[in-house]
Design a protein around this motif. Structure first.
Motif, PDB file in Angstrom:
ATOM      1  N   ASN A 103      -3.617 -16.610  14.292  1.00  0.00           N
ATOM      2  CA  ASN A 103      -3.149 -17.950  14.646  1.00  0.00           C
ATOM      3  C   ASN A 103      -3.356 -18.890  13.464  1.00  0.00           C
ATOM      4  O   ASN A 103      -4.474 -19.293  13.163  1.00  0.00           O
ATOM      5  CB  ASN A 103      -3.905 -18.458  15.877  1.00  0.00           C
ATOM      6  CG  ASN A 103      -3.385 -19.804  16.347  1.00  0.00           C
ATOM      7  OD1 ASN A 103      -2.372 -20.293  15.867  1.00  0.00           O
ATOM      8  ND2 ASN A 103      -4.079 -20.401  17.309  1.00  0.00           N
ATOM      9  N   PHE A 104      -2.232 -19.225  12.798  1.00  0.00           N
ATOM     10  CA  PHE A 104      -2.248 -20.186  11.696  1.00  0.00           C
ATOM     11  C   PHE A 104      -1.591 -21.502  12.123  1.00  0.00           C
ATOM     12  O   PHE A 104      -1.175 -22.286  11.283  1.00  0.00           O
ATOM     13  CB  PHE A 104      -1.493 -19.621  10.492  1.00  0.00           C
ATOM     14  CG  PHE A 104      -2.124 -18.422   9.847  1.00  0.00           C
ATOM     15  CD1 PHE A 104      -3.099 -18.563   8.875  1.00  0.00           C
ATOM     16  CD2 PHE A 104      -1.740 -17.134  10.205  1.00  0.00           C
ATOM     17  CE1 PHE A 104      -3.668 -17.458   8.261  1.00  0.00           C
ATOM     18  CE2 PHE A 104      -2.305 -16.022   9.611  1.00  0.00           C
ATOM     19  CZ  PHE A 104      -3.281 -16.182   8.635  1.00  0.00           C
ATOM     20  N   ALA A 105      -1.496 -21.743  13.418  1.00  0.00           N
ATOM     21  CA  ALA A 105      -0.797 -22.933  13.916  1.00  0.00           C
ATOM     22  C   ALA A 105      -1.424 -24.207  13.355  1.00  0.00           C
ATOM     23  O   ALA A 105      -2.643 -24.393  13.409  1.00  0.00           O
ATOM     24  CB  ALA A 105      -0.832 -22.966  15.442  1.00  0.00           C
ATOM     25  N   ASN A 123       1.305 -16.567  14.027  1.00  0.00           N
ATOM     26  CA  ASN A 123       1.821 -17.853  14.501  1.00  0.00           C
ATOM     27  C   ASN A 123       1.602 -18.911  13.425  1.00  0.00           C
ATOM     28  O   ASN A 123       0.470 -19.307  13.154  1.00  0.00           O
ATOM     29  CB  ASN A 123       1.116 -18.254  15.798  1.00  0.00           C
ATOM     30  CG  ASN A 123       1.562 -19.620  16.307  1.00  0.00           C
ATOM     31  OD1 ASN A 123       2.542 -20.177  15.834  1.00  0.00           O
ATOM     32  ND2 ASN A 123       0.836 -20.164  17.274  1.00  0.00           N
ATOM     33  N   PHE A 124       2.716 -19.374  12.825  1.00  0.00           N
ATOM     34  CA  PHE A 124       2.667 -20.435  11.828  1.00  0.00           C
ATOM     35  C   PHE A 124       3.293 -21.716  12.374  1.00  0.00           C
ATOM     36  O   PHE A 124       3.782 -22.550  11.611  1.00  0.00           O
ATOM     37  CB  PHE A 124       3.402 -20.003  10.552  1.00  0.00           C
ATOM     38  CG  PHE A 124       2.652 -19.016   9.704  1.00  0.00           C
ATOM     39  CD1 PHE A 124       1.671 -19.435   8.824  1.00  0.00           C
ATOM     40  CD2 PHE A 124       2.932 -17.662   9.777  1.00  0.00           C
ATOM     41  CE1 PHE A 124       0.982 -18.531   8.037  1.00  0.00           C
ATOM     42  CE2 PHE A 124       2.263 -16.739   8.991  1.00  0.00           C
ATOM     43  CZ  PHE A 124       1.274 -17.178   8.112  1.00  0.00           C
ATOM     44  N   GLY A 125       3.269 -21.906  13.682  1.00  0.00           N
ATOM     45  CA  GLY A 125       3.848 -23.105  14.273  1.00  0.00           C
ATOM     46  C   GLY A 125       3.214 -24.375  13.717  1.00  0.00           C
ATOM     47  O   GLY A 125       1.986 -24.470  13.610  1.00  0.00           O
ATOM     48  N   LEU A 139       6.150  -9.867   7.570  1.00  0.00           N
ATOM     49  CA  LEU A 139       6.221 -11.011   8.479  1.00  0.00           C
ATOM     50  C   LEU A 139       7.037 -10.689   9.724  1.00  0.00           C
ATOM     51  O   LEU A 139       7.614 -11.584  10.345  1.00  0.00           O
ATOM     52  CB  LEU A 139       6.830 -12.210   7.747  1.00  0.00           C
ATOM     53  CG  LEU A 139       5.941 -12.857   6.678  1.00  0.00           C
ATOM     54  CD1 LEU A 139       6.772 -13.649   5.683  1.00  0.00           C
ATOM     55  CD2 LEU A 139       4.901 -13.761   7.333  1.00  0.00           C
ATOM     56  N   GLY A 140       7.072  -9.429  10.109  1.00  0.00           N
ATOM     57  CA  GLY A 140       7.833  -9.056  11.293  1.00  0.00           C
ATOM     58  C   GLY A 140       7.402  -9.842  12.515  1.00  0.00           C
ATOM     59  O   GLY A 140       6.217  -9.894  12.843  1.00  0.00           O
ATOM     60  N   ARG A 141       8.386 -10.511  13.168  1.00  0.00           N
ATOM     61  CA  ARG A 141       8.164 -11.303  14.379  1.00  0.00           C
ATOM     62  C   ARG A 141       7.238 -12.498  14.175  1.00  0.00           C
ATOM     63  O   ARG A 141       6.718 -13.067  15.145  1.00  0.00           O
ATOM     64  CB  ARG A 141       7.651 -10.433  15.530  1.00  0.00           C
ATOM     65  CG  ARG A 141       8.629  -9.343  15.974  1.00  0.00           C
ATOM     66  CD  ARG A 141       8.052  -8.552  17.132  1.00  0.00           C
ATOM     67  NE  ARG A 141       8.902  -7.436  17.525  1.00  0.00           N
ATOM     68  CZ  ARG A 141       9.881  -7.504  18.414  1.00  0.00           C
ATOM     69  NH1 ARG A 141      10.156  -8.643  19.010  1.00  0.00           N
ATOM     70  NH2 ARG A 141      10.593  -6.438  18.713  1.00  0.00           N
ATOM     71  N   ALA A 142       6.987 -12.891  12.952  1.00  0.00           N
ATOM     72  CA  ALA A 142       6.194 -14.104  12.722  1.00  0.00           C
ATOM     73  C   ALA A 142       6.972 -15.327  13.202  1.00  0.00           C
ATOM     74  O   ALA A 142       8.199 -15.374  13.139  1.00  0.00           O
ATOM     75  CB  ALA A 142       5.856 -14.249  11.246  1.00  0.00           C
ATOM     76  N   GLN A 166      13.471 -23.123  13.787  1.00  0.00           N
ATOM     77  CA  GLN A 166      13.011 -24.495  14.012  1.00  0.00           C
ATOM     78  C   GLN A 166      12.176 -25.028  12.849  1.00  0.00           C
ATOM     79  O   GLN A 166      11.540 -26.071  12.955  1.00  0.00           O
ATOM     80  CB  GLN A 166      12.186 -24.564  15.303  1.00  0.00           C
ATOM     81  CG  GLN A 166      12.943 -24.161  16.554  1.00  0.00           C
ATOM     82  CD  GLN A 166      14.147 -25.049  16.815  1.00  0.00           C
ATOM     83  OE1 GLN A 166      14.071 -26.267  16.680  1.00  0.00           O
ATOM     84  NE2 GLN A 166      15.273 -24.447  17.175  1.00  0.00           N
ATOM     85  N   ALA A 167      12.197 -24.306  11.727  1.00  0.00           N
ATOM     86  CA  ALA A 167      11.441 -24.743  10.559  1.00  0.00           C
ATOM     87  C   ALA A 167      12.150 -25.905   9.870  1.00  0.00           C
ATOM     88  O   ALA A 167      13.345 -26.133  10.054  1.00  0.00           O
ATOM     89  CB  ALA A 167      11.257 -23.586   9.585  1.00  0.00           C
ATOM     90  N   THR A 168      11.400 -26.639   9.062  1.00  0.00           N
ATOM     91  CA  THR A 168      11.976 -27.727   8.285  1.00  0.00           C
ATOM     92  C   THR A 168      11.629 -27.533   6.816  1.00  0.00           C
ATOM     93  O   THR A 168      10.595 -26.961   6.476  1.00  0.00           O
ATOM     94  CB  THR A 168      11.442 -29.095   8.754  1.00  0.00           C
ATOM     95  OG1 THR A 168      10.019 -29.146   8.554  1.00  0.00           O
ATOM     96  CG2 THR A 168      11.755 -29.333  10.218  1.00  0.00           C
ATOM     97  N   PHE A 169      12.515 -28.031   5.961  1.00  0.00           N
ATOM     98  CA  PHE A 169      12.251 -27.923   4.525  1.00  0.00           C
ATOM     99  C   PHE A 169      13.118 -28.929   3.788  1.00  0.00           C
ATOM    100  O   PHE A 169      14.235 -29.237   4.192  1.00  0.00           O
ATOM    101  CB  PHE A 169      12.503 -26.512   4.012  1.00  0.00           C
ATOM    102  CG  PHE A 169      13.790 -25.891   4.471  1.00  0.00           C
ATOM    103  CD1 PHE A 169      14.940 -25.979   3.711  1.00  0.00           C
ATOM    104  CD2 PHE A 169      13.845 -25.213   5.673  1.00  0.00           C
ATOM    105  CE1 PHE A 169      16.117 -25.411   4.136  1.00  0.00           C
ATOM    106  CE2 PHE A 169      15.021 -24.628   6.112  1.00  0.00           C
ATOM    107  CZ  PHE A 169      16.170 -24.739   5.344  1.00  0.00           C
ATOM    108  N   GLY A 170      12.596 -29.458   2.693  1.00  0.00           N
ATOM    109  CA  GLY A 170      13.331 -30.436   1.923  1.00  0.00           C
ATOM    110  C   GLY A 170      13.739 -29.919   0.570  1.00  0.00           C
ATOM    111  O   GLY A 170      14.180 -30.673  -0.293  1.00  0.00           O
TER     112      GLY A 170
END
Length: 231
Positions: A103-105, A123-125, A139-142, A166-170
Motif C-alpha cells: 500500500n503506497f496510497a 496501490n499507488f492511489g 507493475l501487473g494490476r498496479a 484516473q492518473a494525472t500528469f502535466g
C-alpha cells in the motif's frame, strides 16, 4: 618467521567486514542502518527514517504509514503487503524491492527510484510520483488512481492490466518498450507521451477520450469489454 607469514597471509585472505555493522536493535532514527535486518509484521507508523540504510531489510506486512523515508536506501527490501500509505519518500531508492500488494496510497515519492521493483497489485492511489523511475518494474494490476505521474519513466516496465486511467500528469510519460497488455488508459491525454508504439496501443485498453501521439490510432477493439479489464 614462517608462523608470522602464515598469520599475515590468513589475515589477507579473511573477508573484509564493513566499518559499521547494522544495528538491528536500534530505534528508528534518521540515517540509521537496518540493512539485512528483520522488521517483519510490526507497527512502526510515523517512523523517522530519512536517509536510513534499509538495504535488504524485511518489512513484510509492516506498517510504515506516514513515515519519513526521504532519500532512504531500500534497495532489495521486502515490502510484501507492507503499508507505506502517506509516507514521505522523495528521492528514496526502492530499486529491486519485493512489494506485492503493498500500500503506497498517498505516498510522496517524487524522484524516487523503483527500477526493477516487484510491484504487482500495489496501490499507488493519490501518490505523488513526479519524476519517479519505474524502468523494468513489474507493475501487473498496479492501481494508479488519481496518482500524479508527471515525468514518470515506465521504460521496459510490465504494465499488464495496470490502471492508469484516473492518473494525472502535466508532462510527458515515457513508455518505450513497456508491456501494456490490457493496461487501462481510458480518458488519458497521451498525445505528448514518449516511446509509445502502435503495437502497445493495440494491446492496451483505451476509449474514445484517449488521446494518442501523432501517427498512432485507436484499435477497433476499444473500449475493452469489462470482463477483460477487471479479471
Amino acid at each position: 618467521m614462517l608462523a608470522a607469514f602464515a598469520l599475515v597471509g590468513a589475515a589477507a585472505l579473511a573477508p573484509l567486514r564493513p566499518a559499521m555493522a547494522a544495528d538491528c536493535g536500534a530505534t528508528a532514527a534518521p540515517g540509521l542502518d537496518w540493512s539485512d535486518c528483520s522488521k517483519r509484521n510490526i507497527m512502526i507508523p510515523g517512523s523517522e527514517l530519512e536517509g536510513a540504510k534499509l538495504y535488504s531489510t524485511d518489512f513484510a506486512v509492516t506498517d510504515l504509514s506516514n513515515s519519513n523515508l526521504k532519500s532512504a536506501d531500500l534497495e532489495k527490501a521486502t515490502l510484501v503487503r507492507a503499508s507505506l500509505a502517506g509516507a514521505r519518500a522523495d528521492k528514496a531508492n526502492f530499486s529491486k524491492v519485493e512489494a506485492y500488494r503493498s500500500n503506497f496510497a498517498g505516498i510522496s515519492a517524487e524522484g524516487a527510484n523503483f527500477a526493477n521493483a516487484e510491484l504487482q497489485r500495489a496501490n499507488f492511489g493519490d501518490a505523488k510520483l513526479t519524476g519517479a523511475n519505474f524502468e523494468k518494474a513489474e507493475l501487473g494490476r498496479a492501481d494508479f488512481d488519481k496518482a500524479v505521474l508527471t515525468g514518470v519513466r515506465f521504460s521496459l516496465a510490465n504494465l499488464s492490466r495496470a490502471d492508469l486511467s484516473q492518473a494525472t500528469f502535466g508532462g510527458p510519460l515515457v513508455f518505450d518498450h513497456a508491456f501494456m497488455y490490457l493496461t487501462r488508459i481510458e480518458g488519458l491525454d497521451l498525445s505528448a507521451a514518449q516511446g509509445l508504439e502502435q503495437a502497445q496501443i493495440d494491446l492496451a485498453c483505451g476509449d474514445a477520450n484517449t488521446k494518442l501521439p501523432a501517427g498512432l490510432k485507436a484499435p477497433a477493439g476499444w473500449p475493452c469489454p469489462p470482463d477483460d479489464r477487471d479479471n
